[in-house]
Write an enzyme that holds these catalytic residues in place. Structure first.
Site, PDB file in Angstrom:
ATOM      1  N   LYS A 133     115.330  52.369  65.148  1.00 39.55           N
ATOM      2  CA  LYS A 133     115.112  51.116  64.436  1.00 39.55           C
ATOM      3  C   LYS A 133     115.571  51.168  62.986  1.00 39.55           C
ATOM      4  CE  LYS A 133     111.446  49.500  67.496  1.00 39.55           C
ATOM      5  NZ  LYS A 133     111.807  50.453  68.540  1.00 39.55           N
TER       6      LYS A 133
ATOM      7  N   GLU B  70     107.851  47.928  57.292  1.00 36.33           N
ATOM      8  CA  GLU B  70     108.548  46.723  56.872  1.00 36.33           C
ATOM      9  C   GLU B  70     107.547  45.611  56.594  1.00 36.33           C
ATOM     10  OE1 GLU B  70     111.084  45.816  60.157  1.00 36.33           O
ATOM     11  OE2 GLU B  70     109.490  44.898  61.337  1.00 36.33           O
TER      12      GLU B  70
ATOM     13  N   ASN C  26     100.739  43.673  69.678  1.00 40.86           N
ATOM     14  CA  ASN C  26     102.201  43.705  69.624  1.00 40.86           C
ATOM     15  C   ASN C  26     102.843  43.894  70.992  1.00 40.86           C
ATOM     16  OD1 ASN C  26     102.364  43.592  66.643  1.00 40.86           O
ATOM     17  ND2 ASN C  26     101.391  45.590  66.799  1.00 40.86           N
TER      18      ASN C  26
ATOM     19  N   GLU D 173     116.190  41.086  69.161  1.00 42.70           N
ATOM     20  CA  GLU D 173     114.919  40.426  68.875  1.00 42.70           C
ATOM     21  C   GLU D 173     114.894  39.943  67.426  1.00 42.70           C
ATOM     22  OE1 GLU D 173     111.563  42.706  70.059  1.00 42.70           O
ATOM     23  OE2 GLU D 173     112.246  42.874  72.131  1.00 42.70           O
TER      24      GLU D 173
ATOM     25  N   GLU E 249     114.941  44.038  65.916  1.00 44.66           N
ATOM     26  CA  GLU E 249     115.447  45.250  66.557  1.00 44.66           C
ATOM     27  C   GLU E 249     116.325  44.848  67.728  1.00 44.66           C
ATOM     28  OE1 GLU E 249     111.977  47.316  67.808  1.00 44.66           O
ATOM     29  OE2 GLU E 249     111.530  45.942  69.443  1.00 44.66           O
TER      30      GLU E 249
ATOM     31  N   ASN F 239     116.977  46.042  71.662  1.00 45.02           N
ATOM     32  CA  ASN F 239     116.570  46.872  72.789  1.00 45.02           C
ATOM     33  C   ASN F 239     117.776  47.075  73.687  1.00 45.02           C
ATOM     34  OD1 ASN F 239     113.652  47.305  72.387  1.00 45.02           O
ATOM     35  ND2 ASN F 239     113.596  45.083  72.489  1.00 45.02           N
TER      36      ASN F 239
ATOM     37  N   PHE G  39      90.107  43.498  76.200  1.00 44.14           N
ATOM     38  CA  PHE G  39      91.383  43.805  76.853  1.00 44.14           C
ATOM     39  C   PHE G  39      91.586  45.303  77.026  1.00 44.14           C
ATOM     40  CE2 PHE G  39      91.949  39.737  74.729  1.00 44.14           C
ATOM     41  CZ  PHE G  39      92.458  38.965  75.744  1.00 44.14           C
TER      42      PHE G  39
END
Length: 666
Positions: free
Chosen positions: A116, A200, A235, A275, A288, A290, A348
């Site tokens: 990244k 970031e 995320n 993305e 980024e 993928n 979750f």
């Protein structure tokens, strides 16, 4: 074209690749760990090879083990799926040395975009909008705190080699940066064997929108429109759709062209995803790339008609893309819900165990709508603690977004899973949420709309009355069956009364039921009438009904004097009494749950990684108490209030069961 390919992955994506390979006449090889010996992808493949013990770092991500399987089976090419070795340049290099085709991009593109930090530098050089941040490597937590302060909170802490939400944390202050830095490093090392971290700026009110690209080895590259992936938890994407309800044609074109330019800059071929983070003003920033197939690729396939897996295979075999940019359109709307083995009522947290019942909705493909379920499990199979907890990807397509949502609602209600915790109720709740319906959502949707976690849904009155009418009619059918079985009376229907009181969601509904050959008419005490038609048989766990001309699907369990009903994200006990018994039931005391407020219970099966306190410590609300690792994720358990620790019952390294007591408080 290849005669045989090996899928260097497991579960749902391995099954997905096998389907496309089979469609074009290619034999397949599955690999499996000891935990996956009886997995669905092993059963589906033409051949299968064991590659090691259950932990991924002893099986699926051990390059030598995968290479051994390739040599044993004579596979000519390898599809890596997503995760594991899919973005590992060393794996691509090992295949190249062996003379085996990699069904993915060139090694150089993986190296450039898979890291990244490097990818952001390349994007900046290619004049692609990027998020402000620190692109260098960060040595320790102190340096992370210093850098975060210079960038300005909030910041995103991310694993350089990360993906799928692993090794990623949002920090709003120095303490969260310090804690998040170490957790991110641990997760990154565990999941990817690479603990490098960068930081970031976290864009507020962001939407996560990605562009699907596809290139061949002849210099052709196209973008296949976008996917909206803003509904995320930790995320990790949960709901995706294509196209995005937020973009217009001009922004879509600009994002697509930038994505293609970036792909060409690194000589990209195969399927990949660029993305972006998009703010409320439709400004977009590169996040980024993928260099692999994405989990959410089915929604792109549904709106474009392109089989991405098939095209990946054909590109790897040297074929040209059979279409250009002008041939890519948008046909209708598609939505994907990721069905996870996670308990939404317990924050979750991952759930493991045996699928005692697994009945997905029937797959449908007509001109009016599509229901598609990509899965890697089956009834009776095990959900393991070693891998990602995704059970299935449920997708619907229809000409319009509203129609796709409605088909998804019915499909979710029709999806039967028992034996483990799962997120079907939460997904149903999202499909009915006003913000989702309007398309007004950001990546903070779950945190903002469910700040205290998900505790179920209270059905609105109109929906509740439909359920009451349906269960009243079902109860009458069950009572007739019961009197027939007892043999107490010849005229069974006369034996069953017409007047009942239905109690649901803490409300009482007096009803009168008039039955005929076609169904039942249910009249409420206020004069409201609902017509119910169904062929439901007592004992069936799924009831598909028609109420006032509209479909209603209920998951049904029998309880004393009624049903346990689940629909549209709600789970409710529906009691159905005669008027006299209803009067008496109202006098019964309510049973209270046990008090566990003085205990820290393990919320999921997992390994205790760390205990942050000692006996006698006084802890404050929100203070970290312990860390549990399960399904490749670290979960920090925090104090819910100010307490004193009196006893610690477990030590780091212990394997814990659900509700096992970790520590006790004064």
């Amino acid at each position: 074209m290849f005669r045989k390919i090996l899928i260097a992955n497991r579960g749902e994506i391995a099954c997905r690749v096998i389907k496309s390979a089979r469609k074009i006449g290619i034999a397949t090889v599955a690999i499996y760990s000891d935990a996956d010996r009886d997995a669905l992808h092993v059963r589906m493949a033409d051949e299968a090879v064991r590659i090691g013990r259950p932990p991924a770092n002893q099986s699926y991500i051990v390059i030598d083990n995968v290479m051994r399987a390739i040599r044993e089976t004579g596979a000519e090419a390898v599809h890596p799926g997503y995760g594991f070795l899919s973005e590992n340049a060393k794996f691509a290099e090992a295949l190249e040395r062996e003379g085996v085709a990699f069904i993915g991009p060139p090694k150089g593109a993986i190296e450039a975009m898979g890291d990244k930090i490097t990818s952001k530098k390349i994007a900046m050089e290619a004049n692609v909008s990027t998020v402000p941040g620190y692109m260098g490597l960060i040595g320790d937590a102190d340096e992370a705190v210093k850098i975060a302060g210079e960038i300005g909170y909030p910041v995103m802490i991310k694993a350089s080699a990360g993906g799928g939400g692993k090794g990623m944390r949002i920090a709003w202050n120095d303490q969260e940066t310090r804690e998040g830095f170490q957790s991110s490093k641990n997760e990154a090392a565990s999941s990817f064997g690479d603990d490098r971290i960068f930081i970031e700026k976290f864009v507020t009110k962001p939407r996560h929108i990605e562009i699907q690209v596809l290139g061949d080895t002849h210099g052709n590259c196209v973008y296949l429109n976008e996917r909206e992936c803003s509904i995320q938890r930790r995320n990790q994407k949960v709901v995706e759709e294509a196209p995005s309800p937020f973009l217009d044609a001009a922004i879509r074109k600009a994002m697509g062209e930038q994505a293609v330019a970036l792909a060409k800059a690194v000589g990209y071929c195969s399927a990949g995803t660029v993305e972006f983070i998009v703010d409320g003003e439709r400004n977009f920033y590169f996040l980024e790339m993928n260099t692999r197939l994405q989990v959410e690729h089915p929604v792109t396939e549904l709106i474009t008609g392109v089989d991405l897996v098939e095209q990946m295979i054909r590109v790897a075999a040297g074929e040209k893309l059979p279409f250009g940019q002008k041939d890519i359109g948008i046909n209708g709307w598609a939505i994907e819900n990721r069905v996870y083995a996670e308990d939404p009522y317990r924050g979750f947290l991952p759930s493991i165990g045996r699928l005692s019942r697994y009945r997905p909705p029937a797959e449908i493909a007509t001109a009016d709508h599509v229901v598609r379920n990509d899965t890697g499990v089956y009834e009776g199979g095990e959900i393991s603690m070693y891998y990602d907890p995704m059970i299935a990807k449920l997708c619907t397509w229809a000409p319009t977004r509203a129609q796709a949502i409605e088909h998804m609602r019915v499909a979710l209600d029709s999806f039967e899973i028992e034996g483990i915790g799962h997120n079907l109720p939460f997904l149903s709740a999202v499909m009915d949420h006003p913000k989702f319906i309007s398309g007004d959502m950001t990546t903070a949707f779950i945190a903002e709309e469910y700040p205290d976690g998900f505790s179920g849904v209270d059905l609105p009155q109109e929906a509740l009355r439909r359920v009451v009418a349906a269960t009243a009619a079902m109860h009458r059918v069950a009572e007739i069956r019961r009197t027939r079985v007892s043999g107490r009376m010849d005229n069974h229907e006369r034996r069953v009364g017409t007047d009942w009181v239905v109690i649901a969601q803490n409300q009482r509904f007096p009803v009168a039921i008039r039955a005929d050959r076609g169904g039942a008419t249910v009249e409420f005490g206020d004069g409201t009438i609902h017509r119910v038609e169904s062929d439901w048989t007592p004992g069936d766990p799924l009831a598909t009904l028609d109420v006032d001309g509209a479909p209603l699907v209920l998951k049904v369990g029998k309880i004393t004097a009624g049903f346990r009903v689940r629909t549209r994200g709600a789970a409710l006990d529906v009691r159905i009494y005669t008027p006299r018994i209803a009067e008496l039931a109202a006098l019964m005391p309510e049973k209270l749950p046990p008090d566990t407020s003085r205990m820290l219970l393990c919320p999921m099966p997992g390994k205790l990684v760390a205990v942050a306190v000692i006996e006698g410590d006084e802890v404050q609300e929100g203070q970290a108490l312990a860390t549990i690792e399960a399904m490749k994720m670290e979960n920090v358990l925090r104090a819910e209030k100010k307490v004193r620790v009196t006893k610690i019952n477990a030590a780091p390294g212990d394997s814990l069961a659900v509700d096992q007591i970790i520590m006790e408080f004064e």
